[in-house]
Design a protein around this motif. Structure first.
Motif, mmCIF file in Angstrom:
data_model
loop_
_atom_site.group_PDB
_atom_site.id
_atom_site.type_symbol
_atom_site.label_atom_id
_atom_site.label_comp_id
_atom_site.label_asym_id
_atom_site.label_seq_id
_atom_site.Cartn_x
_atom_site.Cartn_y
_atom_site.Cartn_z
ATOM 1 N N ALA A 198 0.859 -1.184 0.000
ATOM 2 C CA ALA A 198 0.000 0.000 0.000
ATOM 3 C C ALA A 198 0.895 1.234 0.000
ATOM 4 O O ALA A 198 1.916 1.269 0.698
ATOM 5 C CB ALA A 198 -0.907 -0.005 1.226
ATOM 6 N N LEU A 199 0.522 2.247 -0.762
ATOM 7 C CA LEU A 199 1.371 3.419 -0.949
ATOM 8 C C LEU A 199 0.859 4.608 -0.144
ATOM 9 O O LEU A 199 -0.331 4.951 -0.197
ATOM 10 C CB LEU A 199 1.413 3.810 -2.429
ATOM 11 N N ILE A 246 2.312 15.538 -4.397
ATOM 12 C CA ILE A 246 2.974 16.336 -5.420
ATOM 13 C C ILE A 246 2.415 15.925 -6.780
ATOM 14 O O ILE A 246 1.823 14.854 -6.931
ATOM 15 C CB ILE A 246 4.510 16.185 -5.378
ATOM 16 N N ALA A 247 2.612 16.780 -7.786
ATOM 17 C CA ALA A 247 1.924 16.598 -9.070
ATOM 18 C C ALA A 247 2.272 15.285 -9.749
ATOM 19 O O ALA A 247 1.398 14.624 -10.323
ATOM 20 C CB ALA A 247 2.246 17.775 -9.985
ATOM 21 N N SER A 248 3.541 14.888 -9.712
ATOM 22 C CA SER A 248 3.925 13.666 -10.408
ATOM 23 C C SER A 248 3.277 12.441 -9.773
ATOM 24 O O SER A 248 2.799 11.534 -10.479
ATOM 25 C CB SER A 248 5.445 13.514 -10.439
ATOM 26 N N PHE A 249 3.241 12.382 -8.448
ATOM 27 C CA PHE A 249 2.608 11.242 -7.789
ATOM 28 C C PHE A 249 1.103 11.225 -8.036
ATOM 29 O O PHE A 249 0.502 10.161 -8.192
ATOM 30 C CB PHE A 249 2.894 11.269 -6.284
ATOM 31 N N SER A 258 -2.967 8.459 -8.735
ATOM 32 C CA SER A 258 -4.272 8.933 -8.280
ATOM 33 C C SER A 258 -5.244 7.769 -8.137
ATOM 34 O O SER A 258 -5.315 6.896 -9.008
ATOM 35 C CB SER A 258 -4.823 9.954 -9.284
ATOM 36 N N ASP A 259 -5.966 7.724 -7.025
ATOM 37 C CA ASP A 259 -6.926 6.661 -6.686
ATOM 38 C C ASP A 259 -6.261 5.322 -6.357
ATOM 39 O O ASP A 259 -6.963 4.321 -6.171
ATOM 40 C CB ASP A 259 -7.954 6.432 -7.808
ATOM 41 N N ALA A 260 -4.943 5.293 -6.270
ATOM 42 C CA ALA A 260 -4.254 4.044 -5.932
ATOM 43 C C ALA A 260 -3.252 4.248 -4.802
ATOM 44 O O ALA A 260 -2.362 3.420 -4.608
ATOM 45 C CB ALA A 260 -3.536 3.493 -7.169
ATOM 46 N N ALA A 261 -3.393 5.337 -4.062
ATOM 47 C CA ALA A 261 -2.465 5.646 -2.971
ATOM 48 C C ALA A 261 -3.149 6.595 -1.997
ATOM 49 O O ALA A 261 -4.166 7.219 -2.319
ATOM 50 C CB ALA A 261 -1.177 6.277 -3.509
ATOM 51 N N HIS A 275 -3.662 -3.827 -3.729
ATOM 52 C CA HIS A 275 -4.169 -4.337 -5.015
ATOM 53 C C HIS A 275 -4.309 -3.203 -6.025
ATOM 54 O O HIS A 275 -3.985 -3.365 -7.214
ATOM 55 C CB HIS A 275 -5.514 -5.032 -4.816
ATOM 56 N N ALA A 276 -4.812 -2.045 -5.561
ATOM 57 C CA ALA A 276 -4.982 -0.909 -6.466
ATOM 58 C C ALA A 276 -3.641 -0.447 -7.022
ATOM 59 O O ALA A 276 -3.509 -0.145 -8.218
ATOM 60 C CB ALA A 276 -5.682 0.241 -5.739
ATOM 61 N N ALA A 277 -2.626 -0.387 -6.145
ATOM 62 C CA ALA A 277 -1.299 0.029 -6.596
ATOM 63 C C ALA A 277 -0.719 -0.982 -7.581
ATOM 64 O O ALA A 277 -0.130 -0.610 -8.601
ATOM 65 C CB ALA A 277 -0.367 0.205 -5.396
ATOM 66 N N HIS A 278 -0.890 -2.269 -7.274
ATOM 67 C CA HIS A 278 -0.371 -3.317 -8.170
ATOM 68 C C HIS A 278 -1.039 -3.236 -9.533
ATOM 69 O O HIS A 278 -0.381 -3.346 -10.583
ATOM 70 C CB HIS A 278 -0.599 -4.688 -7.544
ATOM 71 N N ASP A 279 -2.345 -3.023 -9.549
ATOM 72 C CA ASP A 279 -3.055 -2.917 -10.827
ATOM 73 C C ASP A 279 -2.600 -1.693 -11.610
ATOM 74 O O ASP A 279 -2.400 -1.771 -12.827
ATOM 75 C CB ASP A 279 -4.564 -2.853 -10.588
#
Length: 374
Positions: free
Chosen positions: A289-290, A295-298, A303-306, A336-340
Motif C-alpha cells: 500500500a502506498l 505532489i503533481a507527479s505522484f 491517483s486513486d491508488a495511494a 491491489h490498487a497500486a499493483h493494478d
C-alpha cells in the motif's frame, strides 16, 4: 514503414536511478533488434552492475568517465569536453542515434546524427520544488544555461511524467518536441513470498534533500509502526544525513531489497520532488500500500491508488501510516490498487514509446542513417 535506428548510443551514470532506467531500456530495445552502446559517464560501475550489463545480448558497455554536471566542481569547464567526446565516440562506433541521459551532454554537440535527450531531473526543477522561493545560487547559473542549451539542441526530448514536462517548461521556456514517456520496471525479482511484517518501508538516496528525510524521520517518531529506510545516507559529494527515529538498513542488493519490499505492507515516499519514482513503482509491483506526498507527479501516476499527504507534514504522514496499520482490509485494497495501476508502467510500453520518439528524431534529421523498418 516506421524508421528504427539499428544501433543506439546511450549515456548513463552508475550513481543514481538512471542506471536502472537505462539498463532495463537497453534490454527491451535488444529484444526488438536494436543494438545499444551503453556509455558510462562519471564514476565507473561496480562489478555487479557491470556484470548485469554483460548478460544482455546486443549491448556493448563503454566506460568513458568524465564529469556529471551535478558533480561538476569547476562548473562549465568540467563538462565542456563531454559533447565532443560523445560525438567522436558515436562516429567511431557507427551508431545511428544518440540517446543522452543528461541534457548538458547535448550542448553544441558536433554530430549530424539524431540526438534524443532524456530529461530525468535537473537542478532548476529540483530547486523550484525543494527550495521554492529561495534565490537560485549564482555559482550554479551556468547549469541552467547549459541545460537549456542542451534541451534546445536535441531533436527530441523525453520527460518521465507530464508533471515533470510542465516543470521543464516552467524552468526553461518552450522546448520543441518534448514528449512524455513514463518510466517502467519489470519489478524486483521474486524471491518468494515472506510473511508481511509490521513496518513501513521507504527507499531513496537520503542525502538528497528532495527525498525529504527530515519529515520522514519526524514521522517515524510519531507513528506506532517502525519505518525502515533503505538507501544511502551519505552522498558522493560529501553530503551526510542522519536518522534519529527511522531505522536505516543501508544500501541493499536487489535480492535483499526484493525480500524487504515483499514483506513491507506499506511503502512511504514523502518526496518533495520526484519526476517519476522507480522505487514507488517497484513497491507497487510488490503489492505494498502506498503513502505518498501530494505532489503533481505522484498524483499523475498514482491517483486513486495511494494515500496522499502534504509533503512537509510529519504528523499527517504518521497518521496515514497508523490508519493503514490499524486497517488490514484497507491496506490490502490499496495494495491491489497500486499493483493494478503499476501494470501501466511496463517495459514493453516504455520501449515502444521510446522507439516512436527515436523515429520522429530520425525523420527530423536529414543525415543518412542505416535503418531497419518495422
Amino acid at each position: 514503414m516506421t524508421p528504427t535506428p539499428r544501433r543506439v548510443m546511450m549515456t548513463v551514470d552508475a550513481v543514481g536511478g538512471v542506471w536502472r532506467y537505462a539498463v532495463d531500456l537497453c534490454r527491451s530495445l535488444s529484444e526488438r533488434g536494436v543494438e545499444t552502446v551503453l556509455v558510462v559517464m562519471g564514476p565507473p560501475p561496480s562489478p555487479d552492475l557491470e556484470a548485469e550489463v554483460r548478460t544482455i545480448g546486443g549491448v556493448q558497455l563503454v566506460v568513458l568517465g568524465g564529469s556529471l554536471d551535478w558533480m561538476a566542481d569547476a562548473g562549465e569547464a568540467d563538462i565542456a569536453t563531454i559533447p565532443p567526446r560523445l560525438a567522436a565516440l558515436a562516429a567511431e562506433l557507427d551508431v545511428d542515434l544518440l540517446h543522452l541521459n543528461l541534457p548538458t551532454q547535448a550542448v553544441d554537440i558536433p554530430t549530424d546524427k539524431p540526438v534524443v535527450v532524456a530529461a530525468h531531473s535537473c537542478l532548476a526543477t529540483w530547486w523550484n520544488m525543494v527550495r521554492g522561493d529561495e534565490p537560485f545560487p549564482q555559482a550554479w547559473r551556468w547549469h541552467l544555461a547549459a541545460t537549456r542549451a542542451g534541451l534546445q539542441r536535441a531533436d527530441a526530448v523525453i520527460a518521465p511524467s507530464r508533471a515533470h514536462a510542465s516543470g521543464i517548461r516552467a524552468a526553461y521556456g518552450h522546448i520543441d518536441y518534448l514528449h512524455t514517456v513514463h518510466n517502467a520496471s519489470a519489478g524486483i525479482a521474486d524471491t518468494g513470498a515472506p510473511s508481511p511484517a509490521a513496518f513501513a518501508l521507504a527507499a531513496g538516496r537520503w542525502w538528497d534533500d528532495a527525498k525529504n528525510l527530515a519529515t520522514l524521520d519526524e514521522a517515524a517518531g510519531l507513528c506506532r509502526w517502525p519505518i525502515r529506510i533503505a538507501g544511502a545516507l551519505n552522498g558522493p559529494g560529501g553530503e551526510r544525513r542522519e536518522a534519529t527515529h527511522a531505522q536505516p538498513v543501508g544500501h541493499l542488493s536487489r535480492p535483499d531489497m526484493a525480500r524487504l519490499v515483499r514483506s513491507a505492507p506499506i511503502f512511504v515516499s514523502p518526496a518533495l520532488y520526484e519526476p517519476f519514482g522507480l522505487a514507488v513503482l517497484e513497491a507497487a509491483l510488490g503489492g505494498s500500500a502506498l503513502v505518498l506526498s501530494d505532489i503533481a507527479s505522484f498524483r499523475e501516476l498514482w491517483s486513486d491508488a495511494a494515500v496522499f499527504v502534504p509533503a512537509r507534514d510529519a504528523a499527517a504522514l504518521a497518521a496515514a501510516i497508523d490508519r493503514l496499520a490499524d486497517d488490514p482490509d484497507e491496506r490490502q485494497r490499496l495494495g491491489h490498487a497500486a499493483h493494478d495501476r503499476a501494470q501501466r508502467y511496463n517495459l514493453s510500453a516504455q520501449a515502444d514509446a521510446t522507439l516512436a520518439v527515436y523515429a520522429e528524431a530520425v525523420q527530423r534529421v536529414p543525415a543518412p542513417v542505416q535503418l531497419q523498418t518495422a
